[in-house]
Motif scaffolding. Structure first.
Motif, PDB file in Angstrom:
ATOM      1  N   UNK A 292       0.871  -1.173   0.000  1.00 13.13           N
ATOM      2  CA  UNK A 292       0.000   0.000   0.000  1.00 13.13           C
ATOM      3  C   UNK A 292       0.909   1.225   0.000  1.00 13.13           C
ATOM      4  N   UNK A 293       1.041   1.883  -1.144  1.00 12.98           N
ATOM      5  CA  UNK A 293       1.990   2.966  -1.339  1.00 12.98           C
ATOM      6  C   UNK A 293       1.247   4.305  -1.397  1.00 12.98           C
ATOM      7  N   UNK A 294       1.728   5.271  -0.629  1.00 16.96           N
ATOM      8  CA  UNK A 294       1.147   6.611  -0.592  1.00 16.96           C
ATOM      9  C   UNK A 294       2.099   7.569  -1.300  1.00 16.96           C
ATOM     10  N   UNK A 295       1.597   8.286  -2.296  1.00 22.18           N
ATOM     11  CA  UNK A 295       2.399   9.320  -2.967  1.00 22.18           C
ATOM     12  C   UNK A 295       1.886  10.672  -2.500  1.00 22.18           C
ATOM     13  N   UNK A 296       2.772  11.482  -1.948  1.00 25.53           N
ATOM     14  CA  UNK A 296       2.364  12.772  -1.369  1.00 25.53           C
ATOM     15  C   UNK A 296       3.548  13.704  -1.264  1.00 25.53           C
ATOM     16  N   UNK A 297       3.331  14.988  -1.538  1.00 23.74           N
ATOM     17  CA  UNK A 297       4.361  15.993  -1.347  1.00 23.74           C
ATOM     18  C   UNK A 297       4.586  16.265   0.124  1.00 23.74           C
ATOM     19  N   UNK A 298       5.753  16.795   0.453  1.00 24.73           N
ATOM     20  CA  UNK A 298       6.067  17.058   1.858  1.00 24.73           C
ATOM     21  C   UNK A 298       5.208  18.179   2.441  1.00 24.73           C
ATOM     22  N   UNK A 299       4.540  18.974   1.585  1.00 20.95           N
ATOM     23  CA  UNK A 299       3.640  20.003   2.124  1.00 20.95           C
ATOM     24  C   UNK A 299       2.418  19.372   2.793  1.00 20.95           C
ATOM     25  N   UNK A 300       2.190  18.073   2.574  1.00 26.16           N
ATOM     26  CA  UNK A 300       1.085  17.380   3.236  1.00 26.16           C
ATOM     27  C   UNK A 300       1.500  16.747   4.561  1.00 26.16           C
ATOM     28  N   UNK A 301       2.776  16.860   4.891  1.00 31.02           N
ATOM     29  CA  UNK A 301       3.274  16.281   6.134  1.00 31.02           C
ATOM     30  C   UNK A 301       2.872  17.160   7.305  1.00 31.02           C
ATOM     31  N   UNK A 302       1.995  16.655   8.152  1.00 29.04           N
ATOM     32  CA  UNK A 302       1.483  17.399   9.307  1.00 29.04           C
ATOM     33  C   UNK A 302       2.202  16.945  10.569  1.00 29.04           C
ATOM     34  N   UNK A 303       2.769  17.860  11.356  1.00 31.89           N
ATOM     35  CA  UNK A 303       3.525  17.475  12.543  1.00 31.89           C
ATOM     36  C   UNK A 303       2.667  17.144  13.756  1.00 31.89           C
ATOM     37  N   UNK A 304       1.373  17.017  13.564  1.00 30.89           N
ATOM     38  CA  UNK A 304       0.454  16.729  14.667  1.00 30.89           C
ATOM     39  C   UNK A 304       0.000  15.270  14.603  1.00 30.89           C
ATOM     40  N   UNK A 305      -0.434  14.778  15.754  1.00 28.63           N
ATOM     41  CA  UNK A 305      -0.965  13.421  15.829  1.00 28.63           C
ATOM     42  C   UNK A 305      -2.483  13.446  15.637  1.00 28.63           C
ATOM     43  N   UNK A 306      -3.069  12.339  15.207  1.00 28.60           N
ATOM     44  CA  UNK A 306      -4.516  12.320  14.933  1.00 28.60           C
ATOM     45  C   UNK A 306      -5.380  12.706  16.120  1.00 28.60           C
ATOM     46  N   UNK A 307      -4.889  12.442  17.335  1.00 28.14           N
ATOM     47  CA  UNK A 307      -5.691  12.757  18.523  1.00 28.14           C
ATOM     48  C   UNK A 307      -5.472  14.183  19.022  1.00 28.14           C
ATOM     49  N   UNK A 308      -4.698  14.986  18.283  1.00 27.45           N
ATOM     50  CA  UNK A 308      -4.465  16.370  18.685  1.00 27.45           C
ATOM     51  C   UNK A 308      -5.747  17.185  18.521  1.00 27.45           C
ATOM     52  N   UNK A 309      -6.079  18.036  19.494  1.00 23.91           N
ATOM     53  CA  UNK A 309      -7.310  18.840  19.392  1.00 23.91           C
ATOM     54  C   UNK A 309      -7.349  19.750  18.170  1.00 23.91           C
ATOM     55  N   UNK A 310      -6.179  20.144  17.642  1.00 18.89           N
ATOM     56  CA  UNK A 310      -6.160  21.024  16.475  1.00 18.89           C
ATOM     57  C   UNK A 310      -6.512  20.297  15.181  1.00 18.89           C
ATOM     58  N   UNK A 311      -6.490  18.971  15.208  1.00 13.83           N
ATOM     59  CA  UNK A 311      -6.723  18.191  13.997  1.00 13.83           C
ATOM     60  C   UNK A 311      -8.205  17.868  13.868  1.00 13.83           C
ATOM     61  N   UNK A 312      -8.789  18.349  12.795  1.00  9.77           N
ATOM     62  CA  UNK A 312     -10.175  18.006  12.478  1.00  9.77           C
ATOM     63  C   UNK A 312     -10.123  16.861  11.482  1.00  9.77           C
ATOM     64  N   UNK A 313     -10.390  15.641  11.993  1.00  9.76           N
ATOM     65  CA  UNK A 313     -10.161  14.445  11.192  1.00  9.76           C
ATOM     66  C   UNK A 313     -11.139  14.301  10.042  1.00  9.76           C
ATOM     67  N   UNK A 314     -12.304  14.891  10.146  1.00 14.68           N
ATOM     68  CA  UNK A 314     -13.287  14.657   9.107  1.00 14.68           C
ATOM     69  C   UNK A 314     -14.093  15.905   8.800  1.00 14.68           C
ATOM     70  N   UNK A 315     -14.787  15.823   7.693  1.00 13.14           N
ATOM     71  CA  UNK A 315     -15.631  16.918   7.234  1.00 13.14           C
ATOM     72  C   UNK A 315     -16.906  16.289   6.691  1.00 13.14           C
ATOM     73  N   UNK A 316     -18.036  16.719   7.205  1.00 12.45           N
ATOM     74  CA  UNK A 316     -19.313  16.175   6.744  1.00 12.45           C
ATOM     75  C   UNK A 316     -19.798  16.955   5.529  1.00 12.45           C
ATOM     76  N   UNK A 317     -19.868  16.283   4.408  1.00  6.31           N
ATOM     77  CA  UNK A 317     -20.265  16.921   3.159  1.00  6.31           C
ATOM     78  C   UNK A 317     -21.776  16.970   3.026  1.00  6.31           C
ATOM     79  N   UNK A 318     -22.216  17.665   1.975  1.00  3.45           N
ATOM     80  CA  UNK A 318     -23.648  17.868   1.744  1.00  3.45           C
ATOM     81  C   UNK A 318     -24.359  16.534   1.516  1.00  3.45           C
ATOM     82  N   UNK A 319     -25.492  16.303   2.192  1.00  3.33           N
ATOM     83  CA  UNK A 319     -26.237  15.039   2.004  1.00  3.33           C
ATOM     84  C   UNK A 319     -26.735  14.840   0.577  1.00  3.33           C
ATOM     85  N   UNK A 320     -26.880  15.928  -0.179  1.00  2.46           N
ATOM     86  CA  UNK A 320     -27.408  15.800  -1.535  1.00  2.46           C
ATOM     87  C   UNK A 320     -26.474  15.019  -2.453  1.00  2.46           C
ATOM     88  N   UNK A 321     -25.204  14.832  -2.055  1.00  3.57           N
ATOM     89  CA  UNK A 321     -24.310  13.995  -2.835  1.00  3.57           C
ATOM     90  C   UNK A 321     -24.749  12.543  -2.799  1.00  3.57           C
TER      91      UNK A 321
END
Length: 394
Positions: A292-321
């Motif tokens: 399982x290979x991930x290709x990503x630029x270093x600008x996507x490297x976030x120095x925070x952990x998933x459980x950090x309060x500043x990290x919003x792990x998800x975004x709820x999109x419009x139900x009409x989709x």
């Protein structure tokens, strides 16, 4: 300053209204904004750090889900601290001594000074030293005329050059990642991807242009079905492409040699935030021992952990989709005054994939195992800037 604030407000409005799409474009616009902000600041003290922090907080608040904004803010702060540290090293006044304790002759001092500087620059400090180091920006600029001394000019020049290099890295990251395609994609292999990623597209294009013959399965990436767009683009390049439904991944994965995907963000623990459905793909790959290979630029490297309060792990999109309003309105309970719905629609945008499901990260500076991400973070970010939100004084 009013002009600068106007530019900041303009970008913040675009982020708030989701008019900027993609982490790469967001990172580029953010870096260009900071180049403008820094060029118009009077470099007199560590207030420059505070200006970058303040602007960064405004941009992050406009769209907390787009972690690339915070990444660029921290990268710029690191550039400021490194520029100050390089001037500090360059301005050292040493009184070197010989082995016998005698003062070295005056003619030997320039050599000793350059040797000390080269030792500081060429030898990478330890991880602990980097995390504990706190360069002091205040002492160099207090009491000096703003932007009129050679030191102040050199300080600003180094920062702007560093930001220019950052922008160049962001602009060329796709091409640099694609240059490594032949090392991973071999003749007659079967590749699986999900949704639409520009980085993945460029990666596959590069392998095809080098006369590498392979087949691509594209999971459609519901509910937006952006995989359909990627499949058409690959077919136009004469790549043998097959579109499958997301629910068919487990049925197809045993035929696949490698999974190559793009992600939204790479977290400090080596986990990734990726388009919804990616965790299912990663689990299927793990089950059948498919890389399982991930290709990503270093600008996507976030120095925070998933459980950090500043990290919003998800975004709820419009139900009409998922469901049209007409279909949804038929499921309203009008027997009560509030008209409460009998049917609820949940449409998350992202999945979290833990590091143990990721085999390799391919960035513009090379390939890395998830366990090495911590080292990249120490190279790109300062420990003082991990938390951008300042706690109010009690």
């Amino acid at each position: 300053m009013a002009e600068v604030q106007g530019i900041v407000n303009e970008l913040a409005t675009k982020l708030r209204k989701r008019k900027v799409e993609g982490s790469r474009e967001t990172a580029r616009l953010t870096a260009e904004l900071f180049r403008t902000v820094i060029s118009q600041q009077r470099v007199t003290s560590a207030a420059l750090v505070e200006v970058v922090r303040d602007v960064g907080q405004q941009l992050i608040a406009a769209n907390p889900v787009e972690l690339a904004v915070g990444n660029i803010v921290r990268r710029v702060l690191r550039i400021i601290r490194d520029s100050d540290l390089s001037l500090e090293v360059g301005g050292l006044t040493l009184v070197p001594q010989g082995d016998d304790g005698d003062i070295v002759e005056e003619d030997d001092k320039p050599f000793m000074l350059s040797d000390a500087i080269s030792q500081t620059i060429l030898h990478q400090p330890s991880l602990v030293a980097q995390l504990e180091s706190k360069p002091n920006l205040v002492r160099h600029f207090e009491g000096k005329a703003a932007d009129k001394t050679p030191r102040s000019w050199q300080f600003k020049h180094q920062i702007i050059e560093g930001v220019n290099d950052l922008i160049e890295d962001i602009n060329t990251c796709h091409e640099q990642i694609a240059d490594q395609a032949l090392e991973l994609i071999h003749q007659n292999e079967v590749i699986l991807t999900l949704g639409h990623s520009r980085t993945v597209k460029k990666f596959l294009y590069a392998a095809k242009e080098k006369k590498r013959s392979f087949q691509v399965y594209v999971a459609e990436g519901a509910p937006k079905h952006l995989g359909h767009v990627l499949a058409k683009e690959l077919a136009e390049k004469h790549l043998q492409t097959t579109v499958i439904s997301d629910s068919s991944v487990f049925a197809i994965i045993s035929r696949v040699n490698m999974v190559i995907v793009g992600v939204h963000a790479v977290m400090a623990n080596g986990g990734v935030i990726a388009p919804v459905g990616m965790n299912m793909v990663a689990l299927a790959a793990k089950k059948y021992a498919v890389p399982f290979v991930v290709v990503a630029g270093t600008h996507k490297l976030c120095p925070l952990f998933p459980n950090n309060p500043e990290v919003l792990l998800n975004d709820m999109r419009c139900p009409s989709e998922l469901l049209s309003f007409g279909e949804f309105s038929d499921c309203m309970d009008y027997s009560i005054g509030s008209g409460a719905p009998l049917l609820n629609v949940v449409n998350p945008a992202f999945d979290y994939v833990p590091p143990e499901l990721v085999s390799l990260f391919v960035t513009e500076i090379g390939g890395y195992h998830p366990s090495y991400i911590y080292r990249l973070i120490s190279d790109y970010y300062s420990s003082e800037d991990l938390v951008l939100q300042q706690k109010p004084a009690s």
